[in-house]
Design a protein around this motif. Sequence first.
Motif, short mmCIF file in Angstrom:
data_model
loop_
_atom_site.label_atom_id
_atom_site.label_comp_id
_atom_site.label_asym_id
_atom_site.label_seq_id
_atom_site.Cartn_x
_atom_site.Cartn_y
_atom_site.Cartn_z
N ILE A 321 -35.44 -13.82 -10.24
CA ILE A 321 -35.89 -15.08 -9.67
C ILE A 321 -37.27 -14.93 -9.06
O ILE A 321 -38.00 -15.90 -8.92
CB ILE A 321 -34.91 -15.61 -8.60
CG1 ILE A 321 -34.83 -14.64 -7.41
CG2 ILE A 321 -33.54 -15.89 -9.20
CD1 ILE A 321 -34.19 -15.23 -6.18
N ARG A 322 -37.62 -13.69 -8.68
CA ARG A 322 -38.91 -13.47 -8.03
C ARG A 322 -39.43 -12.07 -8.38
O ARG A 322 -38.65 -11.12 -8.47
CB ARG A 322 -38.77 -13.61 -6.51
CG ARG A 322 -40.10 -13.61 -5.76
CD ARG A 322 -39.90 -13.82 -4.27
NE ARG A 322 -39.17 -15.06 -4.00
CZ ARG A 322 -38.30 -15.21 -3.03
NH1 ARG A 322 -38.03 -14.21 -2.23
NH2 ARG A 322 -37.68 -16.37 -2.86
N GLN A 330 -51.84 -7.21 -6.89
CA GLN A 330 -50.85 -7.50 -5.87
C GLN A 330 -50.51 -8.99 -5.90
O GLN A 330 -51.39 -9.84 -5.77
CB GLN A 330 -51.38 -7.10 -4.48
CG GLN A 330 -51.57 -5.60 -4.34
CD GLN A 330 -51.39 -5.11 -2.92
OE1 GLN A 330 -51.53 -5.87 -1.97
NE2 GLN A 330 -51.06 -3.84 -2.77
N MET A 331 -49.22 -9.27 -6.09
CA MET A 331 -48.79 -10.66 -6.19
C MET A 331 -47.28 -10.75 -5.99
O MET A 331 -46.52 -9.93 -6.52
CB MET A 331 -49.14 -11.22 -7.58
CG MET A 331 -48.69 -12.66 -7.81
SD MET A 331 -49.70 -13.82 -6.88
CE MET A 331 -51.27 -13.68 -7.76
N VAL A 332 -46.85 -11.71 -5.20
CA VAL A 332 -45.43 -12.08 -5.14
C VAL A 332 -45.33 -13.47 -5.73
O VAL A 332 -46.03 -14.39 -5.29
CB VAL A 332 -44.89 -12.07 -3.69
CG1 VAL A 332 -43.42 -12.48 -3.68
CG2 VAL A 332 -45.07 -10.71 -3.05
N LYS A 333 -44.48 -13.63 -6.73
CA LYS A 333 -44.37 -14.93 -7.41
C LYS A 333 -42.91 -15.29 -7.63
O LYS A 333 -42.13 -14.49 -8.13
CB LYS A 333 -45.10 -14.91 -8.76
CG LYS A 333 -45.03 -16.26 -9.48
CD LYS A 333 -45.94 -16.31 -10.68
CE LYS A 333 -45.91 -17.70 -11.33
NZ LYS A 333 -46.84 -17.81 -12.46
N ASP A 334 -42.54 -16.51 -7.24
CA ASP A 334 -41.20 -17.04 -7.50
C ASP A 334 -41.22 -17.69 -8.88
O ASP A 334 -42.01 -18.59 -9.15
CB ASP A 334 -40.81 -18.05 -6.43
CG ASP A 334 -39.32 -18.35 -6.45
OD1 ASP A 334 -38.85 -18.95 -7.44
OD2 ASP A 334 -38.62 -17.96 -5.50
N LEU A 335 -40.36 -17.20 -9.76
CA LEU A 335 -40.38 -17.65 -11.15
C LEU A 335 -39.69 -18.98 -11.34
O LEU A 335 -39.77 -19.57 -12.42
CB LEU A 335 -39.74 -16.57 -12.04
CG LEU A 335 -40.39 -15.19 -11.93
CD1 LEU A 335 -39.67 -14.19 -12.82
CD2 LEU A 335 -41.86 -15.25 -12.27
N ARG A 336 -39.02 -19.49 -10.32
CA ARG A 336 -38.38 -20.81 -10.42
C ARG A 336 -39.35 -21.91 -10.02
O ARG A 336 -39.45 -22.94 -10.69
CB ARG A 336 -37.14 -20.87 -9.51
CG ARG A 336 -36.10 -19.79 -9.82
CD ARG A 336 -35.15 -19.57 -8.67
NE ARG A 336 -35.85 -19.12 -7.46
CZ ARG A 336 -35.25 -18.83 -6.31
NH1 ARG A 336 -33.93 -18.95 -6.22
NH2 ARG A 336 -35.94 -18.43 -5.26
N THR A 337 -40.08 -21.67 -8.94
CA THR A 337 -40.93 -22.73 -8.38
C THR A 337 -42.40 -22.57 -8.71
O THR A 337 -43.17 -23.53 -8.55
CB THR A 337 -40.79 -22.75 -6.84
OG1 THR A 337 -41.35 -21.52 -6.33
CG2 THR A 337 -39.34 -22.83 -6.42
N GLY A 338 -42.80 -21.36 -9.12
CA GLY A 338 -44.22 -21.09 -9.36
C GLY A 338 -44.97 -20.74 -8.10
O GLY A 338 -46.16 -20.44 -8.14
N MET A 339 -44.30 -20.76 -6.95
CA MET A 339 -44.94 -20.40 -5.68
C MET A 339 -45.38 -18.94 -5.71
O MET A 339 -44.62 -18.08 -6.15
CB MET A 339 -43.96 -20.64 -4.52
CG MET A 339 -44.52 -20.40 -3.15
SD MET A 339 -45.67 -21.71 -2.66
CE MET A 339 -44.54 -23.12 -2.56
#
Length: 369
Positions: A321-322, A330-339
């Motif tokens: 999900i993320r 460096q990146m944190v990305k939520d794959l559901r919302t695109g945030m």
Amino acid sequence: MADISRSDIEALAERLDEVESYLHISDRRAEVEELERAGARPGFWDDAEAASKTMARLTRAKEDVAGMEAARSDLGDVEAAFELAEELEDDQLYGEALELFHALEERLSELELASWFTEDLDHGDAIVTITPGQGGLEAQDWCGMLFRMYLSYCERRGWKATINDAPPAEVIGLDRATFTVSGKNAYGMLRAEQGVHRLVRISPTDAKKRRQTTFAGVEVLPVLPDDVEVDIDPNDLRIDVYHASGHGGQGVNTTDSAVRITHLPTGTVVTCQNERSQLQNKAFAMNILRSRLYERELARRAAELDELRGPKHEIGFGNQIRSYVLYPYQMVKDLRTGMETGNVDSVLSDGDLDKFVVGYHRWMLGEEG
């Protein structure tokens, strides 16, 4: 001039009106009066259980009303500061008005979020379990990193986190982690974290410093109120006790205080070892078992995907999900919302998760709409 205008303030005032409507504040005020009258009646505390539930409802209703009244007061402060800044043409005062404006935006976001939680269990406490997935030693280390991230998040939100089970792995990280989160809307908020979390980084255990992809699963369950019945036959349970390890202090290994409960018909296993007392560990483990069996029963009755845990996937590739990427960027990305955010340290070290949690619930509201 600071970056704020009269139209911005008017838009925020409209948003406040909408949130007040969502939360039915006039009804909540009436509820406060009704519950206060009930609490003042003779014999109210004769039934302690019923009285406690009434007082819990009263506290929640008062919090909603107080939150809205504070927001109204904040709006008045923003308007007054802006008008004074306009009158004096003072950039410093515009800056103060902008600061108050952003603080009100944040308060409204919290009120807005609370209005999205419509189920009773959403307002209660949560049981969070983190399990290493694909990745071997790396996955155990990732489990420990997520555990620390969530403890930091709980601290940021003013929630209490009680560690139920967090045995260290042999080499690095944790074998698993289970903890209970107590606080307003804890379960409703943390539902956003249910699923597979993926980490990409240079392996700290690889002498050749190769890039490694690792996974861990996060399960979020509600703490069930006492009045929710879950039928558990004691004959269906196997209870084992053993020496605890890890969290708990110097005396943690001196007695067989850790408890493992196996529900034989379903194969569900729950462990708890953080408390020194075997009885306390057994009580915590039974609470977790009740929640897991309740969840299974919901799934059986509905004959569809489990609504509390979401789809059950392998904790590995393709199901995350993320993603938390530490290398080559460096990146944190939520794959559901695109945030997404490039400030990985703020997420992993400081528990700055609100953007992802709130973003998920806003996204879900759109999906359901």
